[in-house]
Design a protein around this motif. Sequence first.
Motif, PDB file in Angstrom:
ATOM      1  N   THR A 181       2.397  51.811  34.703  1.00 40.34           N
ATOM      2  CA  THR A 181       3.815  51.963  35.059  1.00 40.34           C
ATOM      3  C   THR A 181       4.142  53.334  35.638  1.00 40.34           C
ATOM      4  O   THR A 181       5.243  53.548  36.130  1.00 40.34           O
ATOM      5  N   TYR A 182       3.192  54.260  35.545  1.00 40.23           N
ATOM      6  CA  TYR A 182       3.378  55.602  36.105  1.00 40.23           C
ATOM      7  C   TYR A 182       2.001  56.129  36.461  1.00 40.23           C
ATOM      8  O   TYR A 182       1.066  56.011  35.668  1.00 40.23           O
TER       9      TYR A 182
ATOM     10  N   VAL B 145       0.403  56.250  32.979  1.00 37.54           N
ATOM     11  CA  VAL B 145       0.884  55.538  31.792  1.00 37.54           C
ATOM     12  C   VAL B 145       0.500  54.069  31.914  1.00 37.54           C
ATOM     13  O   VAL B 145       0.749  53.442  32.947  1.00 37.54           O
ATOM     14  N   ARG B 146      -0.105  53.561  30.839  1.00 37.77           N
ATOM     15  CA  ARG B 146      -0.405  52.125  30.724  1.00 37.77           C
ATOM     16  C   ARG B 146       0.505  51.552  29.648  1.00 37.77           C
ATOM     17  O   ARG B 146       0.537  52.056  28.535  1.00 37.77           O
TER      18      ARG B 146
ATOM     19  N   VAL C 118       7.998  61.702  33.133  1.00 37.90           N
ATOM     20  CA  VAL C 118       7.317  60.476  32.728  1.00 37.90           C
ATOM     21  C   VAL C 118       8.293  59.622  31.929  1.00 37.90           C
ATOM     22  O   VAL C 118       8.824  60.060  30.909  1.00 37.90           O
ATOM     23  N   THR C 119       8.555  58.415  32.399  1.00 40.88           N
ATOM     24  CA  THR C 119       9.441  57.485  31.707  1.00 40.88           C
ATOM     25  C   THR C 119       8.614  56.304  31.213  1.00 40.88           C
ATOM     26  O   THR C 119       7.809  55.753  31.956  1.00 40.88           O
ATOM     27  N   VAL C 120       8.829  55.955  29.947  1.00 39.06           N
ATOM     28  CA  VAL C 120       8.087  54.866  29.329  1.00 39.06           C
ATOM     29  C   VAL C 120       9.088  53.856  28.787  1.00 39.06           C
ATOM     30  O   VAL C 120       9.989  54.215  28.034  1.00 39.06           O
ATOM     31  N   SER C 121       8.953  52.574  29.199  1.00 38.36           N
ATOM     32  CA  SER C 121       9.888  51.539  28.746  1.00 38.36           C
ATOM     33  C   SER C 121       9.577  51.033  27.350  1.00 38.36           C
ATOM     34  O   SER C 121      10.479  50.809  26.558  1.00 38.36           O
TER      35      SER C 121
END
Length: 168
Positions: free
Chosen positions: A126-127, A119-120, A151-154
Amino acid sequence: MSVALALSGCGAANDAASGVASVLNMGAGPDKPPPAPVEDKPDVSCPQVYVLPDKEVIRREAAGGGAGALQWQATIGKTARECEPGGQGVVVRVGISGRLVQGAKGGSGTLRLPVRVAVREGDQTTYDKTHTITVQLDAPSKDWAFVDENVTVSTPRRAQIFVGFNET
């Protein structure tokens, strides 16, 4: 006789109209409470999943290479995602599927496919995790699938999810 038919037609039309009205009003009286409001889910932005260029295929060849040396080849054919609000952003379930094909020098057996999910968010990764997918190749070709549920996305509106095979 035509007068009788005309009068019966008017009555039928009236009866039909009142029947339609009663169907439309069914349940609208004081005996039926109004339906409970549907609880709205918060608006969840879900980042797109992209297959990395030149990472959608992985292949193994027998020693020496050349024509007819292919043991097996795997491809990524489809991706999917599902997002739910969670903690500090969203939790994304990333699905990846594809096909594994046996080559001329291949045989049946257990194969391991290194699948990477990254993950970008803006300019930061970030992952980033490589998963080993085990596939039992017991036919000339076989479908495979994997779901990364962690998968966690802020900042989902700024995020992109990338998948592909990771050469090891």
